[in-house]
Write a protein that holds these residues in place. Structure first.
Motif, PDB file in Angstrom:
ATOM      1  N   TRP A 132      10.086  11.536  -2.553  1.00 32.49           N
ATOM      2  CA  TRP A 132      10.737  12.234  -1.434  1.00 32.49           C
ATOM      3  C   TRP A 132       9.740  12.513  -0.312  1.00 32.49           C
ATOM      4  CZ3 TRP A 132      15.717  12.221  -0.743  1.00 32.49           C
ATOM      5  CH2 TRP A 132      16.573  12.087  -1.836  1.00 32.49           C
ATOM      6  N   ILE A 133       8.523  12.904  -0.685  1.00 25.69           N
ATOM      7  CA  ILE A 133       7.470  13.098   0.328  1.00 25.69           C
ATOM      8  C   ILE A 133       7.207  11.773   1.031  1.00 25.69           C
ATOM      9  CG2 ILE A 133       5.021  13.635   0.669  1.00 25.69           C
ATOM     10  CD1 ILE A 133       5.280  15.584  -1.745  1.00 25.69           C
ATOM     11  N   GLY A 134       7.134  10.706   0.253  1.00 24.65           N
ATOM     12  CA  GLY A 134       6.928   9.384   0.836  1.00 24.65           C
ATOM     13  C   GLY A 134       8.022   8.997   1.806  1.00 24.65           C
ATOM     14  N   LEU A 135       9.265   9.339   1.460  1.00 22.34           N
ATOM     15  CA  LEU A 135      10.379   9.057   2.366  1.00 22.34           C
ATOM     16  C   LEU A 135      10.174   9.789   3.692  1.00 22.34           C
ATOM     17  CD1 LEU A 135      13.214   7.943   3.053  1.00 22.34           C
ATOM     18  CD2 LEU A 135      14.146  10.011   1.971  1.00 22.34           C
ATOM     19  N   ALA A 136       9.808  11.057   3.616  1.00 24.24           N
ATOM     20  CA  ALA A 136       9.584  11.831   4.847  1.00 24.24           C
ATOM     21  C   ALA A 136       8.440  11.246   5.658  1.00 24.24           C
ATOM     22  CB  ALA A 136       9.300  13.299   4.495  1.00 24.24           C
ATOM     23  N   VAL A 137       7.365  10.861   5.000  1.00 20.92           N
ATOM     24  CA  VAL A 137       6.211  10.283   5.699  1.00 20.92           C
ATOM     25  C   VAL A 137       6.597   8.940   6.324  1.00 20.92           C
ATOM     26  CG1 VAL A 137       3.913   9.297   5.335  1.00 20.92           C
ATOM     27  CG2 VAL A 137       4.501  11.493   4.302  1.00 20.92           C
ATOM     28  N   ARG A 138       7.288   8.123   5.541  1.00 23.28           N
ATOM     29  CA  ARG A 138       7.695   6.800   6.041  1.00 23.28           C
ATOM     30  C   ARG A 138       8.588   6.941   7.268  1.00 23.28           C
ATOM     31  NH1 ARG A 138      11.551   4.393   2.300  1.00 23.28           N
ATOM     32  NH2 ARG A 138      13.032   4.385   3.976  1.00 23.28           N
ATOM     33  N   LEU A 139       9.561   7.839   7.218  1.00 23.93           N
ATOM     34  CA  LEU A 139      10.469   8.024   8.354  1.00 23.93           C
ATOM     35  C   LEU A 139       9.746   8.636   9.554  1.00 23.93           C
ATOM     36  CD1 LEU A 139      13.734   9.158   6.547  1.00 23.93           C
ATOM     37  CD2 LEU A 139      13.102   6.872   7.387  1.00 23.93           C
ATOM     38  N   ALA A 140       8.803   9.529   9.301  1.00 27.73           N
ATOM     39  CA  ALA A 140       8.035  10.115  10.406  1.00 27.73           C
ATOM     40  C   ALA A 140       7.238   9.033  11.136  1.00 27.73           C
ATOM     41  CB  ALA A 140       7.100  11.205   9.882  1.00 27.73           C
ATOM     42  N   LEU A 141       6.596   8.161  10.371  1.00 29.46           N
ATOM     43  CA  LEU A 141       5.847   7.065  11.010  1.00 29.46           C
ATOM     44  C   LEU A 141       6.788   6.113  11.746  1.00 29.46           C
ATOM     45  CD1 LEU A 141       2.975   5.812   8.668  1.00 29.46           C
ATOM     46  CD2 LEU A 141       2.794   6.687  10.991  1.00 29.46           C
ATOM     47  N   ALA A 142       7.954   5.858  11.174  1.00 31.66           N
ATOM     48  CA  ALA A 142       8.930   4.988  11.833  1.00 31.66           C
ATOM     49  C   ALA A 142       9.356   5.579  13.177  1.00 31.66           C
ATOM     50  CB  ALA A 142      10.143   4.767  10.931  1.00 31.66           C
ATOM     51  N   VAL A 143       9.568   6.887  13.213  1.00 36.64           N
ATOM     52  CA  VAL A 143       9.956   7.545  14.468  1.00 36.64           C
ATOM     53  C   VAL A 143       8.827   7.422  15.501  1.00 36.64           C
ATOM     54  CG1 VAL A 143      10.412   9.805  15.524  1.00 36.64           C
ATOM     55  CG2 VAL A 143      11.616   9.123  13.442  1.00 36.64           C
ATOM     56  N   THR A 149       6.348  -1.872   2.820  1.00 38.00           N
ATOM     57  CA  THR A 149       5.856  -0.558   3.238  1.00 38.00           C
ATOM     58  C   THR A 149       4.332  -0.481   3.246  1.00 38.00           C
ATOM     59  OG1 THR A 149       7.863   0.454   2.374  1.00 38.00           O
ATOM     60  CG2 THR A 149       5.995   1.906   2.769  1.00 38.00           C
ATOM     61  N   ARG A 150       3.692  -0.960   2.184  1.00 38.09           N
ATOM     62  CA  ARG A 150       2.226  -0.852   2.123  1.00 38.09           C
ATOM     63  C   ARG A 150       1.580  -1.675   3.241  1.00 38.09           C
ATOM     64  NH1 ARG A 150      -0.284  -1.173  -3.481  1.00 38.09           N
ATOM     65  NH2 ARG A 150      -0.208   1.087  -3.314  1.00 38.09           N
ATOM     66  N   ILE A 151       2.109  -2.863   3.504  1.00 42.32           N
ATOM     67  CA  ILE A 151       1.548  -3.715   4.561  1.00 42.32           C
ATOM     68  C   ILE A 151       1.794  -3.072   5.927  1.00 42.32           C
ATOM     69  CG2 ILE A 151       1.762  -5.958   5.704  1.00 42.32           C
ATOM     70  CD1 ILE A 151       2.460  -7.090   2.879  1.00 42.32           C
ATOM     71  N   ALA A 178      -2.235   6.475   5.846  1.00 39.37           N
ATOM     72  CA  ALA A 178      -3.073   6.394   4.641  1.00 39.37           C
ATOM     73  C   ALA A 178      -2.273   6.810   3.407  1.00 39.37           C
ATOM     74  CB  ALA A 178      -4.314   7.268   4.804  1.00 39.37           C
ATOM     75  N   TRP A 179      -1.441   7.840   3.559  1.00 41.71           N
ATOM     76  CA  TRP A 179      -0.571   8.267   2.453  1.00 41.71           C
ATOM     77  C   TRP A 179       0.310   7.094   2.013  1.00 41.71           C
ATOM     78  CZ3 TRP A 179       0.434  12.713  -0.449  1.00 41.71           C
ATOM     79  CH2 TRP A 179       1.600  12.672  -1.211  1.00 41.71           C
ATOM     80  N   MET A 180       0.905   6.398   2.995  1.00 40.99           N
ATOM     81  CA  MET A 180       1.814   5.291   2.676  1.00 40.99           C
ATOM     82  C   MET A 180       1.076   4.110   2.052  1.00 40.99           C
ATOM     83  SD  MET A 180       4.733   6.515   3.279  1.00 40.99           S
ATOM     84  CE  MET A 180       5.419   5.068   2.558  1.00 40.99           C
ATOM     85  N   VAL A 181      -0.156   3.878   2.462  1.00 44.98           N
ATOM     86  CA  VAL A 181      -0.936   2.802   1.843  1.00 44.98           C
ATOM     87  C   VAL A 181      -1.205   3.156   0.384  1.00 44.98           C
ATOM     88  CG1 VAL A 181      -3.198   1.657   1.821  1.00 44.98           C
ATOM     89  CG2 VAL A 181      -1.985   1.984   3.984  1.00 44.98           C
ATOM     90  N   HIS A 182      -1.554   4.414   0.140  1.00 47.25           N
ATOM     91  CA  HIS A 182      -1.875   4.868  -1.213  1.00 47.25           C
ATOM     92  C   HIS A 182      -0.632   4.999  -2.090  1.00 47.25           C
ATOM     93  CE1 HIS A 182      -4.247   6.705  -4.321  1.00 47.25           C
ATOM     94  NE2 HIS A 182      -3.485   7.792  -4.309  1.00 47.25           N
ATOM     95  N   ARG A 183       0.469   5.473  -1.501  1.00 44.34           N
ATOM     96  CA  ARG A 183       1.709   5.707  -2.249  1.00 44.34           C
ATOM     97  C   ARG A 183       2.898   5.095  -1.496  1.00 44.34           C
ATOM     98  NH1 ARG A 183       0.734   9.546  -6.081  1.00 44.34           N
ATOM     99  NH2 ARG A 183      -1.147  10.772  -5.777  1.00 44.34           N
ATOM    100  N   PRO A 184       3.042   3.786  -1.551  1.00 40.43           N
ATOM    101  CA  PRO A 184       4.121   3.146  -0.771  1.00 40.43           C
ATOM    102  C   PRO A 184       5.513   3.305  -1.377  1.00 40.43           C
ATOM    103  CG  PRO A 184       2.914   1.506  -2.019  1.00 40.43           C
ATOM    104  CD  PRO A 184       2.199   2.821  -2.220  1.00 40.43           C
ATOM    105  N   ARG A 185       5.592   3.778  -2.626  1.00 42.17           N
ATOM    106  CA  ARG A 185       6.894   3.923  -3.280  1.00 42.17           C
ATOM    107  C   ARG A 185       7.618   5.143  -2.727  1.00 42.17           C
ATOM    108  NH1 ARG A 185       7.866   4.001  -9.756  1.00 42.17           N
ATOM    109  NH2 ARG A 185      10.108   4.085  -9.605  1.00 42.17           N
TER     110      ARG A 185
END
Length: 172
Positions: free
Chosen positions: A27-38, A93-95, A154-161
């Motif tokens: 769930w944290i990853g989802l928030a981080v991923r969406l924040a970067l997407a925005v 995601t990781r790439i 960096a969070w997404m590279v480390h935890r892309p799931r």
């Protein structure tokens, strides 16, 4: 040590690590991923309508040779939009996060270089850009902001799931 201390549940690094590694981490990853997407979507959309202005912003850094200013200025908004789309759907995601990290390091280096050389520019990170009055520069804020985005990458590279990602759907 009393028997009560010995049997009390331990809350510490181990518990936090298990939570981050588990469902909470997704769930944290989802928030981080969406924040970067925005962030990438906002930056790309702000520039794509006026690529000449984006090239002007790139030129203001006085780093690239003139032959690379237009290709970088015109191509950067599309790269940012592609990263936004990939992160939004969670594909590669990781790439996408690694490319984001490299791009953010380039931006931080460019801003720091302009600051160190005494060049007065607006970074052009979210449209605009170019030479400005020295009193209107915001180098420290821009570097701190991009460093925060770099930590997200960096969070997404480390935890892309993450939850609701195409990567997870394809792996199932």
């Amino acid at each position: 040590m009393t028997s009560q201390q010995a049997t009390a549940p331990r809350v510490g690094c181990g518990s936090l690590r298990r939570a981050v590694d588990g469902a909470a981490g997704e769930w944290i990853g989802l928030a981080v991923r969406l924040a970067l997407a925005v962030v990438w979507g906002w930056a790309g959309l702000a520039k794509v309508a006026d690529p000449a202005e984006a090239a002007q912003a790139v030129r203001a850094y006085e780093i690239l040779p003139e032959s690379l200013v237009k290709p970088v200025g015109w191509g950067l908004p599309f790269l940012e939009l592609a990263l936004a789309l990939l992160l939004l759907i969670g594909l590669g995601t990781r790439i996408a996060a690694a490319v984001s990290a490299v791009l953010l390091l380039a931006f931080i280096s460019g801003i720091a270089s302009a600051w160190a050389r005494g060049i007065s520019i607006d970074c052009g990170c979210f449209g605009g850009g170019g030479t400005v009055d020295a009193s209107k520069t915001e180098y420290l804020q821009e570097i701190l902001r991009d460093t925060g985005f770099l930590l997200l990458a960096a969070w997404m590279v480390h935890r892309p799931r993450t939850k609701f990602s195409a990567d997870a759907w394809l792996a199932a």
